[in-house]
Structure formats: structure tokens, C-alpha cells
Design an enzyme around this catalytic site. Structure first.
Site, short mmCIF file in Angstrom:
data_model
loop_
_atom_site.label_atom_id
_atom_site.label_comp_id
_atom_site.label_asym_id
_atom_site.label_seq_id
_atom_site.Cartn_x
_atom_site.Cartn_y
_atom_site.Cartn_z
N LYS A 279 -0.19 125.67 17.88
CA LYS A 279 -1.45 125.40 18.58
C LYS A 279 -2.37 124.56 17.70
CE LYS A 279 -5.66 127.81 20.24
NZ LYS A 279 -6.26 129.10 20.65
N ASP A 284 -12.58 124.94 18.75
CA ASP A 284 -12.62 125.70 20.00
C ASP A 284 -14.04 126.20 20.25
OD1 ASP A 284 -12.16 127.20 22.22
OD2 ASP A 284 -10.94 128.75 21.24
N LYS A 291 -18.36 129.86 23.89
CA LYS A 291 -18.40 131.01 22.98
C LYS A 291 -19.83 131.23 22.49
CE LYS A 291 -13.79 130.53 20.85
NZ LYS A 291 -13.22 131.80 21.30
N ASP A 302 -8.78 126.84 14.54
CA ASP A 302 -7.95 127.06 15.73
C ASP A 302 -6.77 126.08 15.80
OD1 ASP A 302 -7.64 128.88 17.79
OD2 ASP A 302 -8.75 127.67 19.26
N ASP A 361 -12.05 129.20 27.85
CA ASP A 361 -11.84 129.62 26.46
C ASP A 361 -10.42 130.13 26.23
OD1 ASP A 361 -12.47 130.03 23.83
OD2 ASP A 361 -13.65 131.86 24.16
N GLU A 363 -7.73 128.52 26.22
CA GLU A 363 -7.20 127.16 26.25
C GLU A 363 -5.90 127.00 25.47
OE1 GLU A 363 -9.26 128.20 24.04
OE2 GLU A 363 -8.32 127.41 22.22
N ARG A 365 -3.18 128.77 25.37
CA ARG A 365 -1.96 128.96 26.19
C ARG A 365 -1.70 127.75 27.07
NH1 ARG A 365 -4.60 134.38 28.43
NH2 ARG A 365 -5.61 134.16 26.42
#
Ligand code: BES
Ligand code: MN
Ligand code: ZN
Length: 517
Positions: A279, A284, A291, A302, A361, A363, A365
């Protein structure tokens, strides 16, 4: 990066000499226990003079050591500085002999290079002929890893860099230490590269920059090729999840695909193929499902999964990995720009599945879905993905243990053993078929979130499982372990590169599907 080498005697000019100390066998801590230590032979003392020679030939009183706060049982260290200046002698506690494993050698080695203080120079570590805790090669690798990672710092953004730590570690003993040291330093060097990528602020580590840094690192390595896909190629390849997440950002996405092909003489092994997926969310923010400020502070990390799998690939050639390895890393920011995807939007992933995005959020996956499709299209023997995927992983297992999920028990078990050897612990979680309902969508093939406060780590992995097309697959959720909040052991505050050494160990032992480890 710290250099490691082996020698038969303590060289001139070292600033610290480390002596590993094992707590006695009485099992009642230090009190009344006998200390065992290494390296008090004349050979090892070699060039050592003054305070070091005294200590090496004349063991100090154990009661006195205890009064100084040194506990071999608890694995601490104690630096004894000679009256006439360096070198100092550093006692490093390995704990009790029972249960001694490589991990304690890593921590002891890190304790030595840290206790050696600032100002550069070299440290020496005296080692026994037949080290407890593993083979000479294994212990050597662990010592090199502990020292390289224990001296790691990320100082590029300080106007006055603090004085450096020791620059060299000399392992003093008999036997075959050199190759293990070399392998440990290579694995730790890969982890260092990953830590640098992760620790660089997101403003400077955009998808474009990340892809270029990786291309620079990989190009020219034996048997290694690297491709960078830009936004046009990503669209042509119908990577709907990557495009959906990238919509809200002013920075264009990238996807890096790199392959290591072992030399022909590996025969059957060279036809085995493992695909690693990472990933790569370079920041993020949560997107429109923004967030809170506190949760965003560490979100430059991230992209740890991407940094990790590409760092692993960078070390395959030097470590002589015998199987083919491909690393695939989708890279994008997750931002709430004017063109951002909106909660409730639906996109079509590369494999044709439709996904309703109820929380922008969730994201990771989405970008992994496409990357896993690309991986499965290569029909490899195994796919392993690495991702800072869910806050729920941190709730379940904390920062010291990553979650391990997948569709293939043997693959998961070999990863878990590799993690144990690397000091990167993985713990399995189930993927129960009936939990598929958690991601049922009102209007599309699936939605991107599960049920509130229920099995968040599993729900995320359930979605990923739908994109691997039956290929043996394992997923490492490293949301907690990817970052350390303290400098202790061989970790320092910031990115840990958790997974790099476990994956390198896994690849070095991999012999194909169905292999128990
Ligand atoms: N990158 C985060 C997960 C994360 C959280 C990593 C904390 C490291 C530390 C991920 O993209 C995320 O935001 N996940 C959400 C999913 C939820 C909206 C279903 C989460 O876990 O809160
Ligand atoms: Mn997120
Ligand atoms: Zn994320």
C-alpha cells in the site's frame, strides 16, 4: 549506514568494546546468579589496553555491577569508562541462557552501538566461538541487523545534525562470522532505505517522488527491472480503485512494478514466483471522510507497505534469493480536493467488480484491490500484501504484533515463522466466509467498510480476498508496527520498516506452494 566486519582481535582505536553477558542459570534473576561472559581470552584482548584489558582479564565484582544498575537478566547495558579515556567497556546483557534467541542478540548489539556514545568511530563486540541462540551465521546476521538499525537516525531535516553514532562495528571472534554479518547488514540496509522513505514528510514524498526514488534504487541491480506507470497508463489499465482515491489530490498517482529474476542456475526454484504488493498512500487525510487532526499527524507513514515491498526487492539480488519476485505498489495521496470521490460513489475495479465507497478513509483496500488483481493475473505461486490498513489492527494486537490473514494456511505459517526469526511477530486472524455479509452493498457488488466497531481488520481483508482470484495469498496489516513512538531496542521513533526482514527471510526459505516452512 554503519559498516560491519569481523576480526580476530580488537583493532586499535575502537571507542567501545562490548562484552555480552548472560545471566546465570539459577533462574532467580541476577540475585545470587552467576554471570557468564565472553571474550576474556588473550586472543581477543589483543590490542586492548588500559581499562579494557583490566576488565577482560579481571572480571569486576558482580555485586558492584548490580549496584551500578546493570542486570544481565533484564538485558540492559552498562558502559564502564576507563580513567584514561576511551575505549569504554560496555557490558550488554543477553538475559538468561534459557530462551536465548537471535532477537536478544539484535537488541544487545543495538544497546552496544548506542552505549558507545556519539562522535563516530568504531565499536568492537567480543563473541564466543559457539554462540548460544543460533548458528554462527544466524547470530552474526542478528548482530549486524541490531547494530545497523540501532544506529539509524533520520537527520536530513535538522539544521544542525546531532553528532553521529559509531560508524563501524567489528565483531571479534573465531569462526565464520563474515557472511552472516554481510547478510544481516544487507537486510538491515534494505530496512534503512524503507525507513528513510517513510520518515520523509509527505510534502516531499509525493507519489511521483516515491516512484523515482525507488526507480533510482532499483535500476542497475542484477536481474532487476522496474517500471513506473503514470496516470495515463493507470487509466489505460483500468485501475479504478487507484483512480478513485487519486481523484481528490492535485498530485497524480503512480504504480511501480519491479521484478527480480534469479540467475538461471537456480533451475526449478527460478520458476517459482512470489508477488509482493504494498500500500502506497503517501498521505492519508481520509479524503472527504476527513480524519481528525491528531489521527492525521502520522499519516505520511501510510506508504509503508510500498516502501517495504520495494526495499525487499532491492535486496533480493545481493542476498541471492532463488525465486522470482515481483513487487507491485500503487501510490497516491488520499485528499479531499474538489474532484474527490464522495461517500456513496461507486467505481469499477480492474477485475470488473463494483465497489460502493461509503467511507473515503477506507482507501487502502481500494488501491490494493487493483494491485492484487494485477498480481493474480501473473498466476504466481503466492501473493503477499503489506499495508497499514486498519486502526482496528492496532486495537486488536497493538504496535508489537502485525495481523496476518489469508487464504492459505501453509503460506501463512511460513510467513509467521519467518517473522519469528526476524523479530517481526505476526499473528493470524480468521477470514470467516459468513463475514462476507459485512461488506454487502445496497447497490453494488460490495461496499468498502464493514460494520461499525466490529472486526475492522477482518472486514478489510475480506474485501482484499475478492481480488486474488484463488491464488495462495497472505495479507499483513501493519498499521501499528509500521511506526514506533519511542527509540528503544533497535527501533527509533518513526518508521520501523516492519516486515522487510521477515519477508527477506521468507523469500530466502521459500520452496513453493504447500511448503510448511
Ligand atoms: N491508513 C489508515 C489505517 C491506519 C490507522 C494506519 C492508524 C496506521 C495507524 C486507513 O486508511 C484507515 O483510515 N482505515 C480506517 C478504515 C475505516 C474508515 C473503515 C480505520 O481503520 O479507521
Ligand atoms: Mn484511510
Ligand atoms: Zn490509509
Amino acid at each position: 549506514m554503519l559498516e560491519v566486519s569481523a576480526a580476530a582481535t580488537v583493532p586499535d582505536g575502537v571507542v567501545a568494546v562490548g562484552i555480552p553477558v548472560i545471566a546465570g542459570a539459577s533462574g532467580e534473576g541476577d540475585e545470587g546468579a552467576r554471570l557468564e561472559w565472553f571474550g576474556r581470552s588473550d586472543d581477543a584482548t589483543g590490542a586492548a589496553t588500559g581499562a579494557v584489558r583490566e576488565l577482560l582479564t579481571d572480571a569486576p565484582d558482580e555485586a558492584w555491577l548490580r549496584r551500578q544498575g546493570f542486570s544481565a537478566a533484564k538485558g540492559g547495558s552498562l558502559a564502564l569508562r576507563g580513567a584514561s579515556g576511551p575505549p569504554s567497556v560496555v557490558l550488554v546483557g543477553l538475559g538468561p541462557r534459557s530462551g536465548l534467541d537471535f532477537e536478544r542478540w539484535r537488541v544487545a548489539s543495538a544497546a552496544l552501538v548506542r552505549a558507545a556514545g556519539e562522535g563516530g568511530g568504531a565499536a568492537a563486540l567480543l563473541v564466543p566461538d559457539d554462540p548460544p541462540g543460533g548458528t554462527t551465521a544466524e547470530v552474526a546476521a542478528a548482530i549486524a541487523e541490531g547494530a545497523v538499525l540501532g544506529t539509524y537516525r533520520f537527520d536530513g531535516y535538522r539544521s544542525t545534525p546531532p553528532p553521529g553514532r559509531v560508524e563501524r562495528l567489528v565483531v571479534v571472534g573465531h569462526g565464520e562470522w563474515a557472511d552472516g554479518l554481510r547478510r544481516g547488514a544487507l537486510a538491515a540496509g534494505a530496512a534503512t532505505f524503507a525507513r528513510d522513505l517513510v520518515n520523509t514528510p509527505a510534502g516531499d514524498m509525493t507519489p511521483r517522488v516515491l516512484a523515482e526514488r525507488v526507480r533510482d534504487r532499483l535500476s542497475g541491480l542484477t536481474g532487476t527491472t522496474v517500471e513506473v506507470w503514470d496516470e495515463d497508463r493507470i487509466a489505460e489499465e483500468r485501475l479504478g480503485g487507484v483512480l478513485a482515491v487519486a481523484r481528490g489530490s492535485a498530485e497524480p498517482p503512480r504504480l511501480v512494478r519491479a521484478t527480480y529474476t534469479p540467475p538461471d542456475e537456480q533451475g526449478a526454484d527460478a520458476r517459482r514466483h512470489v508477488v509482493l504488493v504494498g500500500k502506497g498512500i503517501t498521505f492519508d487525510s481520509g479524503g472527504l471522510s476527513l480524519k481528525p487532526a491528531d489521527a492525521m499527524m502520522t499519516m505520511k507513514n501510510d506508504m509503508s507497505g510500498a516502501a517495504i515491498v520495494l526495499s525487499v526487492l532491492s535486496a533480493c539480488a545481493d542476498l541471492g534469493v532463488r525465486v522470482k519476485v515481483t513487487a507491485i505498489a500503487p501510490m497516491t495521496e488520499n485528499m479531499p480536493g474538489g474532484r474527490a470521490q464522495k461517500p456513496g460513489d461507486v467505481f469499477t475495479a480492474r477485475n470488473g467488480a463494483t465497489v460502493e465507497v461509503l467511507n473515503t478513509d477506507a482507501e487502502g483496500r481500494l488501491v490494493l484491490a487493483d494491485a492484487l488483481s494485477l498480481a493474480s493475473e501473473l498466476s504466481p505461486d503466492a501473493i503477499v500484501d503489506v499495508a497499514t490498513l486498519t486502526g482496528a489492527q492496532v486495537v486488536a494486537l497493538g504496535k508489537g504484533v502485525a495481523a496476518l490473514l489469508g487464504n492459505d494456511r501453509a503460506l501463512m505459517e511460513s510467513l509467521q515463522s519467518a517473522g519469528d526469526r526476524a523479530g517481526e511477530r505476526l499473528w493470524p486472524m480468521p477470514l470467516p466466509d459468513d463475514y462476507g455479509e459485512h461488506i454487502d452493498s445496497e447497490i453494488a457488488d460490495m461496499k468498502n467498510i464493514g460494520r461499525a466497531r466490529e472486526a475492522g481488520t477482518i472486514a478489510a481483508a475480506m474485501l482484499l480476498a475478492r481480488f486474488v482470484d484463488g491464488v495462495p495469498w497472505a495479507h499483513l496489516d501493519i498499521a501499528g508496527p509500521a511506526r514506533s513512538e519511542e527509540s528503544s531496542g533497535y527501533l527509533s521513533k518513526g518508521g520501523t520498516a516492519f516486515g522487510v526482514r521477515a519477508l527477506l527471510d521468507f523469500l530466502s526459505h521459500y520452496t513453493g506452494p504447500g511448503d510448511p516452512g
